[in-house]
Design a protein around this motif. Structure first.
Motif, PDB file in Angstrom:
ATOM      1  N   VAL A  92      89.595 -30.388  53.522  1.00 29.58           N
ATOM      2  CA  VAL A  92      89.638 -29.307  52.406  1.00 29.58           C
ATOM      3  C   VAL A  92      91.253 -28.971  52.250  1.00 29.58           C
ATOM      4  N   ALA A  93      91.282 -28.261  50.910  1.00 27.66           N
ATOM      5  CA  ALA A  93      92.573 -27.824  50.534  1.00 27.66           C
ATOM      6  C   ALA A  93      93.254 -26.699  51.632  1.00 27.66           C
ATOM      7  N   SER A  94      91.954 -25.714  51.800  1.00 26.06           N
ATOM      8  CA  SER A  94      92.411 -24.712  52.684  1.00 26.06           C
ATOM      9  C   SER A  94      91.306 -24.160  53.590  1.00 26.06           C
ATOM     10  N   ALA A  95      91.536 -24.106  54.947  1.00 25.10           N
ATOM     11  CA  ALA A  95      90.772 -23.802  55.775  1.00 25.10           C
ATOM     12  C   ALA A  95      90.999 -22.514  56.643  1.00 25.10           C
ATOM     13  N   ALA A  96      90.262 -21.446  56.699  1.00 24.44           N
ATOM     14  CA  ALA A  96      90.501 -20.217  57.624  1.00 24.44           C
ATOM     15  C   ALA A  96      90.394 -20.874  58.909  1.00 24.44           C
ATOM     16  N   PRO A  97      90.979 -19.936  59.816  1.00 23.64           N
ATOM     17  CA  PRO A  97      90.954 -20.389  61.316  1.00 23.64           C
ATOM     18  C   PRO A  97      89.284 -20.044  61.770  1.00 23.64           C
ATOM     19  N   ALA A  98      88.825 -21.138  62.489  1.00 22.06           N
ATOM     20  CA  ALA A  98      87.707 -21.212  62.773  1.00 22.06           C
ATOM     21  C   ALA A  98      87.054 -20.108  64.096  1.00 22.06           C
ATOM     22  N   THR A  99      85.982 -19.468  64.039  1.00 21.41           N
ATOM     23  CA  THR A  99      85.407 -18.652  64.916  1.00 21.41           C
ATOM     24  C   THR A  99      84.648 -19.731  65.736  1.00 21.41           C
ATOM     25  N   VAL A 100      84.738 -19.763  66.899  1.00 18.06           N
ATOM     26  CA  VAL A 100      84.262 -20.572  67.984  1.00 18.06           C
ATOM     27  C   VAL A 100      83.619 -19.847  69.307  1.00 18.06           C
ATOM     28  N   PRO A 157      85.035 -21.947  58.562  1.00 23.07           N
ATOM     29  CA  PRO A 157      84.066 -22.560  59.872  1.00 23.07           C
ATOM     30  C   PRO A 157      83.677 -21.328  60.887  1.00 23.07           C
ATOM     31  N   THR A 158      82.607 -21.670  61.376  1.00 24.37           N
ATOM     32  CA  THR A 158      82.067 -20.867  62.550  1.00 24.37           C
ATOM     33  C   THR A 158      81.331 -22.067  63.383  1.00 24.37           C
ATOM     34  N   HIS A 159      81.712 -22.220  64.685  1.00 24.37           N
ATOM     35  CA  HIS A 159      81.068 -23.114  65.677  1.00 24.37           C
ATOM     36  C   HIS A 159      80.497 -22.490  66.554  1.00 24.37           C
ATOM     37  N   LEU A 160      79.119 -23.157  66.867  1.00 22.71           N
ATOM     38  CA  LEU A 160      78.616 -22.467  68.237  1.00 22.71           C
ATOM     39  C   LEU A 160      78.291 -23.715  68.984  1.00 22.71           C
ATOM     40  N   ILE A 161      78.938 -23.899  70.295  1.00 24.23           N
ATOM     41  CA  ILE A 161      78.775 -24.920  71.089  1.00 24.23           C
ATOM     42  C   ILE A 161      77.926 -24.652  72.474  1.00 24.23           C
ATOM     43  N   GLU A 162      76.850 -25.425  72.541  1.00 23.02           N
ATOM     44  CA  GLU A 162      75.942 -25.124  73.775  1.00 23.02           C
ATOM     45  C   GLU A 162      76.506 -25.960  74.693  1.00 23.02           C
ATOM     46  N   VAL A 163      76.849 -25.810  75.909  1.00 22.16           N
ATOM     47  CA  VAL A 163      77.133 -26.509  76.975  1.00 22.16           C
ATOM     48  C   VAL A 163      76.208 -26.700  77.865  1.00 22.16           C
ATOM     49  N   ARG A 164      75.453 -28.057  77.805  1.00 24.62           N
ATOM     50  CA  ARG A 164      74.365 -28.087  78.923  1.00 24.62           C
ATOM     51  C   ARG A 164      74.857 -29.025  80.013  1.00 24.62           C
ATOM     52  N   ALA A 165      74.188 -29.368  80.924  1.00 21.36           N
ATOM     53  CA  ALA A 165      74.504 -30.066  82.106  1.00 21.36           C
ATOM     54  C   ALA A 165      75.128 -31.414  81.783  1.00 21.36           C
ATOM     55  N   ARG A 166      74.547 -32.171  80.900  1.00 25.65           N
ATOM     56  CA  ARG A 166      74.970 -33.379  80.612  1.00 25.65           C
ATOM     57  C   ARG A 166      75.027 -33.752  79.033  1.00 25.65           C
ATOM     58  N   LEU A 203      76.676 -31.823  74.984  1.00 24.50           N
ATOM     59  CA  LEU A 203      77.214 -30.656  74.094  1.00 24.50           C
ATOM     60  C   LEU A 203      76.321 -30.591  72.915  1.00 24.50           C
ATOM     61  N   ARG A 204      75.952 -29.686  72.372  1.00 20.56           N
ATOM     62  CA  ARG A 204      75.417 -29.405  71.342  1.00 20.56           C
ATOM     63  C   ARG A 204      75.984 -28.346  70.420  1.00 20.56           C
ATOM     64  N   LEU A 205      76.371 -28.853  69.112  1.00 23.01           N
ATOM     65  CA  LEU A 205      77.033 -28.073  68.212  1.00 23.01           C
ATOM     66  C   LEU A 205      76.232 -27.769  67.067  1.00 23.01           C
ATOM     67  N   GLU A 206      76.243 -26.449  66.735  1.00 23.47           N
ATOM     68  CA  GLU A 206      76.004 -25.772  65.218  1.00 23.47           C
ATOM     69  C   GLU A 206      77.016 -25.306  64.747  1.00 23.47           C
ATOM     70  N   SER A 207      77.191 -25.759  63.648  1.00 21.22           N
ATOM     71  CA  SER A 207      78.340 -25.328  62.649  1.00 21.22           C
ATOM     72  C   SER A 207      77.902 -24.656  61.735  1.00 21.22           C
ATOM     73  N   ARG A 208      78.456 -23.833  61.011  1.00 19.82           N
ATOM     74  CA  ARG A 208      78.220 -23.124  59.563  1.00 19.82           C
ATOM     75  C   ARG A 208      79.549 -23.141  58.796  1.00 19.82           C
ATOM     76  N   LEU A 209      79.652 -23.805  57.891  1.00 21.90           N
ATOM     77  CA  LEU A 209      80.754 -24.013  57.022  1.00 21.90           C
ATOM     78  C   LEU A 209      80.723 -23.368  55.770  1.00 21.90           C
ATOM     79  N   ASN A 210      81.384 -22.208  55.599  1.00 22.91           N
ATOM     80  CA  ASN A 210      81.073 -21.595  54.230  1.00 22.91           C
ATOM     81  C   ASN A 210      82.171 -22.036  53.400  1.00 22.91           C
ATOM     82  N   TYR A 211      81.809 -22.972  52.424  1.00 23.32           N
ATOM     83  CA  TYR A 211      82.577 -23.424  51.368  1.00 23.32           C
ATOM     84  C   TYR A 211      82.542 -22.502  50.214  1.00 23.32           C
ATOM     85  N   ARG A 212      83.919 -22.730  49.486  1.00 27.88           N
ATOM     86  CA  ARG A 212      84.112 -21.949  48.145  1.00 27.88           C
ATOM     87  C   ARG A 212      84.857 -23.020  47.286  1.00 27.88           C
TER      88      ARG A 212
END
Length: 160
Positions: free
Chosen positions: A110-118, A15-24, A26-35
């Motif tokens: 999932v059975a196995s997950a790599a550490p997320a990049t945040v 997983p890779t997560h991009l969290i945008e912190v606005r005044a009121r 939170l907006r999340l964009e995630s890329r989940l690379n599945y195999r």
């Protein structure tokens, strides 16, 4: 006599997560690379406690439909989904107090997950001061090459 055994599906994700912190908000964009290995997965589940609305799940050619109920995202895949899939999702949640920002990251089942990049991106009108001692399980690092982030006055706070 030969016996047949059913192939079990093994699913891993990076997983890779991009969290945008606005005044009121939170907006999340995630890329989940599945195999996938073994039998083909028909559905994926992601626990998303605290997130209020899932706005989109992509790519359309791999996602038949999805439902988001009580912080649980169920994604139904098309029959011809490949063994490698980059799933992209966007979500948001309202922030109720301006003193601190706390949130949970999506957790793919999932059975196995790599550490997320945040990567945490403060809006230009938001000042963030991370409390490193409260960032459980995350280590600060530089932003990996290839992760697109909007240009801001403050740099992204990046963890893994």
């Amino acid at each position: 006599m030969r016996s047949l055994t059913r192939r079990v599906s093994h699913i891993s994700v990076e997983p890779t997560h991009l969290i945008e912190v606005r005044a009121r908000q939170l907006r999340l964009e995630s890329r989940l690379n599945y195999r996938f290995s073994g039998s083909r997965a028909k559905m994926l589940r992601v626990q998303m406690p605290g997130w209020e609305v899932v706005e989109d799940v992509q790519p359309l050619e791999a996602v038949e439909s999805y439902e988001f109920v009580d912080g649980r995202l169920s994604i139904y895949l098309t029959p011809d989904t490949d063994s490698d899939l980059e799933l992209r999702l966007t979500a948001r949640r309202t922030m109720h107090d301006s003193g601190s920002v706390t949130f949970e990251l999506p957790k793919p089942t999932v059975a196995s997950a790599a550490p997320a990049t945040v990567a945490i991106l403060p809006a230009d009108n938001v000042q963030l001061s991370p409390h490193d001692e409260e960032l459980v399980g995350l280590i600060a690092e530089s932003l990996p090459i290839g992760i697109p982030v909007p240009q801001r006055q403050q740099p992204a706070l990046t963890y893994r």
